[in-house]
Design an enzyme around this catalytic site. Structure first.
Site, PDB file in Angstrom:
ATOM      1  N   LYS A   8       0.837  -1.206   0.000  1.00 18.44           N
ATOM      2  CA  LYS A   8       0.000   0.000   0.000  1.00 18.44           C
ATOM      3  C   LYS A   8       0.871   1.256   0.000  1.00 18.44           C
ATOM      4  CE  LYS A   8      -2.894   0.668   3.620  1.00 18.44           C
ATOM      5  NZ  LYS A   8      -2.796   2.027   4.203  1.00 18.44           N
ATOM      6  N   SER A   9       1.874   1.286   0.844  1.00 25.16           N
ATOM      7  CA  SER A   9       2.709   2.492   0.941  1.00 25.16           C
ATOM      8  C   SER A   9       3.422   2.758  -0.378  1.00 25.16           C
ATOM      9  CB  SER A   9       3.762   2.315   2.031  1.00 25.16           C
ATOM     10  OG  SER A   9       3.150   2.265   3.282  1.00 25.16           O
ATOM     11  N   ARG A  13       2.860   5.996  -3.251  1.00 26.36           N
ATOM     12  CA  ARG A  13       3.997   6.823  -3.687  1.00 26.36           C
ATOM     13  C   ARG A  13       4.224   6.689  -5.183  1.00 26.36           C
ATOM     14  NH1 ARG A  13       4.154   5.654   1.520  1.00 26.36           N
ATOM     15  NH2 ARG A  13       5.366   6.932   2.976  1.00 26.36           N
ATOM     16  N   SER A 156       7.345   9.061  11.889  1.00 23.54           N
ATOM     17  CA  SER A 156       6.227   8.888  10.959  1.00 23.54           C
ATOM     18  C   SER A 156       6.674   9.083   9.523  1.00 23.54           C
ATOM     19  CB  SER A 156       5.113   9.885  11.288  1.00 23.54           C
ATOM     20  OG  SER A 156       4.247  10.006  10.176  1.00 23.54           O
ATOM     21  N   ASP A 310       2.027  -1.174  11.727  1.00 25.63           N
ATOM     22  CA  ASP A 310       0.747  -1.634  11.178  1.00 25.63           C
ATOM     23  C   ASP A 310       0.463  -3.095  11.501  1.00 25.63           C
ATOM     24  OD1 ASP A 310       0.279   0.854  10.138  1.00 25.63           O
ATOM     25  OD2 ASP A 310       1.075   0.375   8.157  1.00 25.63           O
ATOM     26  N   LYS A 337      -4.438   5.815  14.709  1.00 25.07           N
ATOM     27  CA  LYS A 337      -4.538   5.140  13.408  1.00 25.07           C
ATOM     28  C   LYS A 337      -6.001   5.153  12.951  1.00 25.07           C
ATOM     29  CE  LYS A 337      -0.237   4.190  12.773  1.00 25.07           C
ATOM     30  NZ  LYS A 337       0.482   4.917  11.723  1.00 25.07           N
ATOM     31  N   ARG A 341      -6.241   1.753  17.963  1.00 22.04           N
ATOM     32  CA  ARG A 341      -6.019   0.304  17.868  1.00 22.04           C
ATOM     33  C   ARG A 341      -5.686  -0.333  19.223  1.00 22.04           C
ATOM     34  NH1 ARG A 341      -2.946   0.114  11.953  1.00 22.04           N
ATOM     35  NH2 ARG A 341      -4.884   0.113  10.755  1.00 22.04           N
TER      36      ARG A 341
END
Ligand code: S3P
Length: 690
Positions: A8-9, A13, A156, A310, A337, A341
């Site tokens: 996903k990351s 990008r 982050s 994650d 998040k 969580r």
């Protein structure tokens, strides 16, 4: 070999940066989930014609519009559930001086944005918060950026990437320091596109963009599988039997914390055919092989946290099944998040029977191997839903996730894959075909997939559940719908009737059925065998005659027997085994909620109470009259109330069910309506071609 969806990351990008390139890029393996679809849709609104993301991860070409080619949008930009989309775009758009309003779903509108807008504001960007303080919607309102220098309190990658993109867009220098190394996909991809990005020292972690680029080279990229998605299957594999092989998973060292932790817990995970990168912007990847076994507790804390941030939901689940007490600390970031969580894990683990202590920055989880059961809430968070999906798929557990659809954010097809894998594992663990497999804690019941004569067919036709109140016509409708779709009809009532028959023929008095009945039924070897259009109930391998099941003495007792929790527990196993291959229409009172919480299509049949009364009377061969209908309607209303309030398997509408009101329809019309709804849901995007 199993494939997990693209990272996903990296996908976010790749979309954002290829849109800024001066030439077309080729991107393959992009995640087709909702989060990346949000990024793609926003780029379209900004004037870069990104194609639809193929569901199979097939290649696309993105015709970049150049470093300064994005245009102010005519609409508010909706980031959906995606924090990465929102924060990276706040950076990029403020750097480019493109004015726009960014918003998101309710979860995203609660997440903090000032960690990005504050440092950008200090560098000269202007923002206007149009919602709650510090939250989306935020208007990017112009301002001239000078060099961006920032020391972040949190590790982050979203903050770091937002600032780097602002620098790229504005053509200014960037210098960011974070307390520990967060994922470095942006740095790698920028290098790959010809941009100079330097990493200075390691703790604290500092990244510098000394010279802003004048153009970005196009990308030719194969996105590896997402290790954050693979982690769910790694835990499933590590706690199961046999071996699972996952192909081409991203192994960027800033992301592999969960691998180290799982190994520390005793998981046997090996990396095969690792792909070493020969260019400076490459992303390492490899195949992962995990062997089943047991896990023991560990401590997860400190600088390790960003590399597995994650994966904490699924590591929390692994901890619940590990021997000993696991401690997770320094993870306060989890509170901001997609949901909080830490709270979600604590609440849900407790709900299924795990001892948990909640801390401001983590959790203490008491592991064990007792059966875990209950209903959990996803809180709109994909990874919470998947973590508890895995926990529920482990032997002996029975867990219902209230909102399974949320997984589409990062892992479309998760439930189908989990179902297929659980099936394979059970089939492998079952006794040789024809013999019976043991239900935990009871005598053998021939309910295993292997015993029922199934072969694993991952990704096959869906499980359709049909629930509804008494007299809604579930059973006859389910049978006809199954015939129409070419599916098998799974009639749970037949199993309860067979259990009742066994009990009536046993020497147990009815008062002892609740306490000892399940054992007696298990001893008789109650099972289902697949036949052409449905399932045949067998006792000790012998088919049971339908007349025996429908006899008045069974009819009289079946409702009491089906309200006995130990009997329901016993029958759950053959019911689930029958559904493992998919291609069934199952009707009952708790099919969509308890038996098949992950069913792909759930239907809830309703009809007005007088209509149901009318049908009941006709079914029993009675005469219709106004008073008779009124009487029957009253009886049904009482029955509904009782059914809703009973302790064991109360009647509940599955949260995500399709309501089908059949009042005023004749039987063929009712069947046609349900068939149409099933085709609508399953046919849409699932490509099952029903
Ligand atoms: C991400 C960074 C992490 C992670 C998120 C994706 C990214 O968030 O939790 O799922 O792609 O940059 P933070 O940067 O807020 O830690």
């Amino acid at each position: 070999m199993i494939r997990v969806p693209g990272d996903k990351s990296i996908s976010h990008r790749a979309l954002l940066l290829s849109a800024l390139s001066f030439a077309p890029s080729r991107l393959e393996g992009l995640l087709p989930g909702e989060d990346c679809a949000s990024t793609a849709a926003i780029l379209r609104a900004l004037g870069c014609p990104v194609p639809e993301l193929p569901r199979d991860g097939g290649p696309i070409r993105v015709h970049g519009v150049g470093l300064r080619g994005l245009k102010a949008p005519g609409e508010t930009l909706d980031c959906g559930n995606s924090g990465t989309t929102a924060r990276l775009l706040l950076g990029l758009l403020s750097g480019l001086g493109v004015q726009a309003v960014l918003t998101g779903d309710a979860s995203l509108r609660r997440r903090p944005m000032r960690r990005v807008t504050d440092p950008l504001g200090e560098a000269g960007a202007r923002f206007r918060e149009e919602g709650e303080p510090g939250c989306l919607p935020v208007r990017v309102a112009g301002g001239e950026l000078t060099a961006v220098r920032h020391t972040s309190r949190v590790a982050s990658a979203q903050v770091k990437s937002a600032l780097l993109l602002a620098g790229v867009g504005a053509g200014v220098e960037v210098d960011v320091t974070e307390p520990a190394a967060s994922r470095d996909h942006s740095e790698r991809m920028l290098r790959r596109m010809g941009v100079q990005v330097q990493q200075v020292g390691s703790t604290p972690h500092r990244v510098v963009l000394p010279v802003a680029p004048t153009r970005l080279d196009p990308l030719d990229l194969l996105v590896p599988g997402d290790i954050s998605s693979a982690a769910f299957l790694l835990v499933l594999g590590a706690l199961g039997r046999g071996t699972l092989e996952l192909a081409n998973v991203g192994l960027n060292p800033t992301r592999t914390g969960a691998l180290h932790v799982l190994r520390r817990m005793g998981a046997r995970i090996t990396v095969e055919s690792a792909r070493e990168m020969d260019d400076p912007g490459g992303e390492p990847a490899g195949d992962l092989v995990v062997q089943g076994g047991t896990l023991h507790a560990t401590r997860i804390q400190g600088d390790e946290i960003p590399s597995l941030i994650d994966e904490i939901p699924i590591l929390g689940v692994a901890a619940a099944r590990a021997e000993g007490t696991t401690e997770i600390r320094d993870a306060a970031e989890l509170r901001v998040k997609e949901t909080d969580r830490i709270r979600a894990l604590a609440v849900n683990l407790r709900a299924v029977g795990v001892e948990v202590e909640e801390h401001p920055d983590g959790l203490t989880i008491q592991g064990g191997d007792h059966p875990l059961q209950g209903r959990v809430r996803a809180f709109g968070d994909h990874r919470i839903a998947m973590a508890f999906g895995v926990l529920g798929a482990l032997p002996g557990n029975r867990i219902e996730v209230d909102d399974p659809g949320v997984v589409d954010v990062s892992y479309p097809g998760f439930w189908e894959q989990l179902r297929a894998l659980t099936h394979q594992r059970r089939a492998a663990a079952a006794a040789p075909a024809g013999e019976s497999a043991a239900v935990p804690g009871s005598a053998p019941v021939a309910g295993s997939a292997a015993a029922a004569g199934f072969a694993p067919t991952p990704g096959s036709a869906p499980v359709v559940t049909l629930d509804g109140p008494a007299g809604s016509g579930k059973s006859s409708t389910a049978k006809a719908v199954a015939r129409e779709l070419g599916f098998r009809h799974l009639d749970s009532g037949a199993l309860y009737r067979a259990a009742t028959l066994v009990l009536l023929d046993s020497d147990l008095p009815p008062e002892a059925w609740e306490a000892r009945g399940a054992e007696a039924v298990a001893e008789r070897g109650l099972a289902l065998q697949a036949v052409d259009d449905g399932f045949q109930v067998t006792l000790g391998g012998e088919p049971v005659a339908p007349e025996a099941l429908r006899s008045p003495r069974v009819t009289e007792r079946v409702s009491a027997v089906s309200a006995m929790a130990p009997i329901r527990d016993l029958i759950l196993e053959p019911l689930r085994a029958a559904g493992l291959r998919g291609g069934i229409v199952a009707d009952g009172r708790d099919m969509g909620t308890v038996v098949f919480p992950q069913a792909e299509v759930k239907v809830y049949l309703t009809a007005s109470i007088s209509e149901r009364a009318r049908r009941r009377i006709l079914q029993d061969g009675g005469e219709l009259s106004a008073t008779r209908i009124e009487e029957e309607a009253r009886r049904l209303a009482d029955r509904d109330a009782q059914d809703r309030n009973r302790e064991v398997a109360p009647l509940r509408r599955p949260a995500e069910a399709l309501d089908v009101d059949t009042t005023g329809l004749d039987f063929p019309g009712q069947v046609a309506l349900v068939v149409a709804r099933v085709r609508e849901v399953w046919g849409n995007g699932n490509g099952a071609g029903l």
